[in-house]
Design an enzyme around this catalytic site. Structure first.
Site, PDB file in Angstrom:
ATOM      1  N   GLY A  68      23.846  -4.208  -3.076  1.00  0.00           N
ATOM      2  CA  GLY A  68      23.062  -4.452  -1.866  1.00  0.00           C
ATOM      3  C   GLY A  68      23.400  -3.593  -0.674  1.00  0.00           C
ATOM      4  O   GLY A  68      22.811  -3.767   0.392  1.00  0.00           O
ATOM      5  N   GLU A 116      28.376  -4.191  -7.588  1.00  0.00           N
ATOM      6  CA  GLU A 116      27.266  -3.646  -8.380  1.00  0.00           C
ATOM      7  C   GLU A 116      26.321  -2.792  -7.528  1.00  0.00           C
ATOM      8  O   GLU A 116      25.151  -3.122  -7.361  1.00  0.00           O
ATOM      9  CB  GLU A 116      26.466  -4.808  -8.985  1.00  0.00           C
ATOM     10  CG  GLU A 116      27.288  -5.682  -9.893  1.00  0.00           C
ATOM     11  CD  GLU A 116      26.571  -6.971 -10.313  1.00  0.00           C
ATOM     12  OE1 GLU A 116      26.973  -7.542 -11.332  1.00  0.00           O
ATOM     13  OE2 GLU A 116      25.626  -7.402  -9.604  1.00  0.00           O
ATOM     14  N   PRO A 117      26.804  -1.692  -6.998  1.00  0.00           N
ATOM     15  CA  PRO A 117      25.915  -0.857  -6.184  1.00  0.00           C
ATOM     16  C   PRO A 117      24.914  -0.102  -7.047  1.00  0.00           C
ATOM     17  O   PRO A 117      25.272   0.450  -8.085  1.00  0.00           O
ATOM     18  CB  PRO A 117      26.885   0.136  -5.516  1.00  0.00           C
ATOM     19  CG  PRO A 117      28.017   0.251  -6.491  1.00  0.00           C
ATOM     20  CD  PRO A 117      28.149  -1.100  -7.147  1.00  0.00           C
ATOM     21  N   GLY A 118      23.668  -0.115  -6.647  1.00  0.00           N
ATOM     22  CA  GLY A 118      22.656   0.696  -7.327  1.00  0.00           C
ATOM     23  C   GLY A 118      22.161   1.750  -6.353  1.00  0.00           C
ATOM     24  O   GLY A 118      22.466   2.937  -6.447  1.00  0.00           O
ATOM     25  N   ARG A 129       7.528   1.443  -2.543  1.00  0.00           N
ATOM     26  CA  ARG A 129       8.376   0.737  -1.586  1.00  0.00           C
ATOM     27  C   ARG A 129       7.756   0.632  -0.189  1.00  0.00           C
ATOM     28  O   ARG A 129       7.966  -0.342   0.510  1.00  0.00           O
ATOM     29  CB  ARG A 129       9.764   1.382  -1.513  1.00  0.00           C
ATOM     30  CG  ARG A 129      10.512   1.351  -2.852  1.00  0.00           C
ATOM     31  CD  ARG A 129      11.978   1.671  -2.700  1.00  0.00           C
ATOM     32  NE  ARG A 129      12.686   0.636  -1.987  1.00  0.00           N
ATOM     33  CZ  ARG A 129      12.995   0.675  -0.727  1.00  0.00           C
ATOM     34  NH1 ARG A 129      12.694   1.737   0.001  1.00  0.00           N
ATOM     35  NH2 ARG A 129      13.612  -0.330  -0.144  1.00  0.00           N
ATOM     36  N   TYR A 140       7.456  -3.124   0.820  1.00  0.00           N
ATOM     37  CA  TYR A 140       8.469  -3.632   1.754  1.00  0.00           C
ATOM     38  C   TYR A 140       8.317  -3.070   3.160  1.00  0.00           C
ATOM     39  O   TYR A 140       9.206  -3.240   3.983  1.00  0.00           O
ATOM     40  CB  TYR A 140       9.885  -3.249   1.295  1.00  0.00           C
ATOM     41  CG  TYR A 140      10.193  -3.487  -0.152  1.00  0.00           C
ATOM     42  CD1 TYR A 140      10.190  -4.778  -0.690  1.00  0.00           C
ATOM     43  CD2 TYR A 140      10.503  -2.433  -0.994  1.00  0.00           C
ATOM     44  CE1 TYR A 140      10.489  -4.990  -2.018  1.00  0.00           C
ATOM     45  CE2 TYR A 140      10.811  -2.637  -2.324  1.00  0.00           C
ATOM     46  CZ  TYR A 140      10.799  -3.924  -2.836  1.00  0.00           C
ATOM     47  OH  TYR A 140      11.104  -4.124  -4.147  1.00  0.00           O
ATOM     48  N   CYS A 195      -6.648   4.711  -5.075  1.00  0.00           N
ATOM     49  CA  CYS A 195      -7.865   4.159  -4.488  1.00  0.00           C
ATOM     50  C   CYS A 195      -7.598   2.925  -3.662  1.00  0.00           C
ATOM     51  O   CYS A 195      -8.120   1.848  -3.956  1.00  0.00           O
ATOM     52  CB  CYS A 195      -8.855   3.870  -5.597  1.00  0.00           C
ATOM     53  SG  CYS A 195      -9.388   5.406  -6.308  1.00  0.00           S
ATOM     54  N   GLU A 196      -6.725   3.034  -2.694  1.00  0.00           N
ATOM     55  CA  GLU A 196      -6.616   1.968  -1.703  1.00  0.00           C
ATOM     56  C   GLU A 196      -5.933   2.483  -0.454  1.00  0.00           C
ATOM     57  O   GLU A 196      -5.099   3.400  -0.515  1.00  0.00           O
ATOM     58  CB  GLU A 196      -5.929   0.730  -2.272  1.00  0.00           C
ATOM     59  CG  GLU A 196      -4.533   0.881  -2.753  1.00  0.00           C
ATOM     60  CD  GLU A 196      -4.037  -0.462  -3.296  1.00  0.00           C
ATOM     61  OE1 GLU A 196      -4.300  -0.734  -4.473  1.00  0.00           O
ATOM     62  OE2 GLU A 196      -3.418  -1.217  -2.540  1.00  0.00           O
TER      63      GLU A 196
HETATM   64  N1  LLP Z   1      23.265  -6.746  -8.591  1.00  0.00           N
HETATM   65  C1  LLP Z   1      22.267  -7.611  -8.725  1.00  0.00           C
HETATM   66  C2  LLP Z   1      22.510  -8.891  -9.383  1.00  0.00           C
HETATM   67  C3  LLP Z   1      20.988  -7.284  -8.253  1.00  0.00           C
HETATM   68  O1  LLP Z   1      19.987  -8.152  -8.381  1.00  0.00           O
HETATM   69  C4  LLP Z   1      20.768  -6.035  -7.628  1.00  0.00           C
HETATM   70  C5  LLP Z   1      19.455  -5.661  -7.121  1.00  0.00           C
HETATM   71  C6  LLP Z   1      21.856  -5.146  -7.519  1.00  0.00           C
HETATM   72  C7  LLP Z   1      23.097  -5.541  -8.002  1.00  0.00           C
HETATM   73  C8  LLP Z   1      21.731  -3.780  -6.914  1.00  0.00           C
HETATM   74  O2  LLP Z   1      21.335  -3.814  -5.600  1.00  0.00           O
HETATM   75  P1  LLP Z   1      21.367  -2.460  -4.729  1.00  0.00           P
HETATM   76  O3  LLP Z   1      22.811  -2.058  -4.556  1.00  0.00           O
HETATM   77  O4  LLP Z   1      20.637  -1.425  -5.489  1.00  0.00           O
HETATM   78  O5  LLP Z   1      20.703  -2.826  -3.467  1.00  0.00           O
HETATM   79  N2  LLP Z   1      13.226  -3.081  -5.565  1.00  0.00           N
HETATM   80  C9  LLP Z   1      13.945  -3.343  -4.338  1.00  0.00           C
HETATM   81  C10 LLP Z   1      15.372  -3.718  -4.602  1.00  0.00           C
HETATM   82  C11 LLP Z   1      15.514  -4.908  -5.518  1.00  0.00           C
HETATM   83  C12 LLP Z   1      16.948  -5.153  -5.831  1.00  0.00           C
HETATM   84  C13 LLP Z   1      17.098  -6.124  -6.932  1.00  0.00           C
HETATM   85  N3  LLP Z   1      18.440  -6.399  -7.277  1.00  0.00           N
HETATM   86  C14 LLP Z   1      13.851  -2.129  -3.406  1.00  0.00           C
HETATM   87  O6  LLP Z   1      13.185  -1.165  -3.764  1.00  0.00           O
HETATM   88  O7  LLP Z   1      14.414  -2.150  -2.315  1.00  0.00           O
END
Ligand code: LLP
Length: 463
Positions: A278, A320-322, A360, A364, A391-392
């Site tokens: 997050g 858990e960084p994504g 996004r 959002y 088309c929107e």
């Molecule tokens: N761990 C869990 C359990 C999660 O549900 C998520 C994201 C992450 C880690 C990774 O979060 P991050 O570090 O990437 O923020 N589609 C949305 C984000 C949805 C995130 C869902 N879960 C967007 O484009 O902002």
């Protein structure tokens, strides 16, 4: 349309309509390192380069739109997270942000673990050689087949998300003659300061088991009774694109409170806690994200302090960084098509992609920046809205941004910070083909996810 033929769009602060933007930047040719990948710069000819390759060459060879991913930057960020958390903690990259086999191999090589949340992500991880014991399996509605596959493969942990699932995973593990390592995901009741759709720790939502009303404690009781499960810890993920550490502080306080209650009731100290992902990134120059070492220090201090207060041994922490790893490493390269200046409003700049490669903004209200990358320009700034070909009218990629007033069809523009949740949430809306992901490093480019073709579309259409 020639470069000088279209009438000038609104350009000056006194005629600007309402919007998210501030004043035009002093230099439209400058590339703010906050939002661009590490190896991005401009060559002497003014063309933007990444990993030593210029974007015109990338466009010629691979076409547009394309996601261009800086592998050097990806590896550096992965390593920075790994190093910041050290040997006493684990970093699980959240595959939902962007996953491909090349990415899995980079993560493996850089010593990270992987969080997956579907059978498809699990299959990708396993097929690229990620050792199963370094995979965490998530999801609020895992199917029986997905659970079976994960247990059979020997994933390092399954994060349990409901009472039903506690029993289901235990049964499957027993059937397979295994004892599955699990964590229980709880919702701690924190309102994260982020968009409503990506906040996940308040109680009124689908993820996790509420701490409130003793439900999480009851889940622990049940998990501890089942032979098929080895309960290793508690999991909390409070949301996404968060800058403020106070949400994590409250979450850690409440998770440690549960660990203390578990110790008092069952006489055991669970060895792990996972604080989820997050952490926010800079989408525009206004965002100020923290560095991994600051985040690691803050989280470790919070957990240690809380555990001292509860007289618990400090558990092993995982995160858990994504987005924070992959987000800043890629930009989307587009070719400019139709340009429509609207008097006293803004200039609509259409590109050859749109909401199918970046949902996004529509979903959002996300903010992005954009730059002309195939050349420099000294023209006056014009207020632009970068839109797609769908088309929107909600098909907006960048809502408000300044681009040079001499922008013309055929120019290449790029939107930075699109590495996370753009390709992974891409769609085929209007049967538009999903762009490739081109990875660059040390003067070499290679496709790691190829462009979708019409044959791909038609292959699924079997009617
Ligand atoms: N761990 C869990 C359990 C999660 O549900 C998520 C994201 C992450 C880690 C990774 O979060 P991050 O570090 O990437 O923020 N589609 C949305 C984000 C949805 C995130 C869902 N879960 C967007 O484009 O902002």
């Amino acid at each position: 349309m020639s470069r000088s033929a279209h009438p000038a769009g609104p350009r000056h602060a006194d005629v600007l309509p309402e919007g998210h933007y501030s004043a035009p930047p002093a230099d439209l040719n400058a590339l703010d390192p906050k939002v661009w990948a590490e190896t991005v710069g401009r060559g002497e000819d003014g063309v933007v380069t990444v990993g030593g390759i210029d974007v015109k060459r990338i466009a010629e060879e691979y076409g547009t739109p394309a996601y261009v991913l800086d592998e050097t930057d990806f590896r550096a960020r992965a390593r920075a997270w790994r190093t910041a958390f050290g040997q006493d903690a684990d970093v699980f990259y959240a595959g939902k942000a962007f996953l491909s086999r090349a990415v899995v191999r980079w993560l493996h090589e850089e010593g990270l673990n992987l969080d997956v949340c579907s059978g498809g992500e699990l299959a990708t991880a396993l097929s690229a050689g990620m050792p199963a014991d370094r995979i965490a399996f998530h999801g609020n509605n895992k199917s029986t087949q997905e659970i079976r596959r994960a247990v059979e493969a020997g994933v390092g942990r399954i994060v349990l998300d409901s009472f039903k699932e506690i029993v289901r995973v235990a049964h499957i593990a027993q059937e397979l003659g295994k004892r599955q390592r699990v964590q229980i995901r709880i919702t701690v009741g924190v309102e994260a300061h982020t968009h409503e759709f990506i906040a996940t720790a308040h109680e009124d939502q689908k993820f996790g088991i509420p701490l409130a009303g003793g439900q999480a404690a009851e889940a622990v009781r049940r998990a501890l009774q089942l032979d098929g499960l080895e309960l290793i810890g508690i999991h909390s993920h409070i949301g996404s694109q968060i800058f403020d550490m106070s949400g994590f502080e409250v979450a850690a306080h409440r998770v440690v409170g549960l660990l203390r209650d578990i110790r008092d009731e069952h006489g055991i100290e669970l060895p792990e806690i996972d604080l989820g992902g997050g952490l926010g990134i800079a989408y525009t120059s206004d965002d100020d994200p923290r560095e991994p070492h600051e985040i690691a220090k803050a989280l470790t201090e919070i957990v240690t302090r809380e555990c001292e207060g509860a007289r618990l041994r400090t558990p092993r922490i995982s995160v858990e960084p994504g987005r924070a790893i992959v987000g800043p490493t890629a930009f989307t390269l587009y070719e400019v098509g139709t340009i429509k200046p609207l008097d006293n409003l803004r200039t609509y700049v259409s590109v050859d992609g749109g909401m199918s490669d970046n949902i996004r903004t529509a979903l959002y209200d996300a903010e992005y920046s954009v730059a002309l990358v195939s050349r420099t320009s000294d023209a006056e700034p014009m207020l632009a809205r970068v839109v797609g070909k769908h088309c929107e009218s909600g098909d907006i990629v960048v809502k408000d941004a300044f681009l040079p007033g001499d922008l013309a069809p055929g120019d290449l523009i790029a939107v930075p910070a699109t590495g996370a949740y753009c390709r992974s949430m891409a769609s085929n809306y209007n049967h538009v083909l999903r762009p490739p992901v081109v990875a660059v490093s040390d003067g070499e480019a290679r496709v790691i996810v190829r462009r979708e073709t019409e044959e791909d579309l038609l292959r699924l259409d079997v009617g």
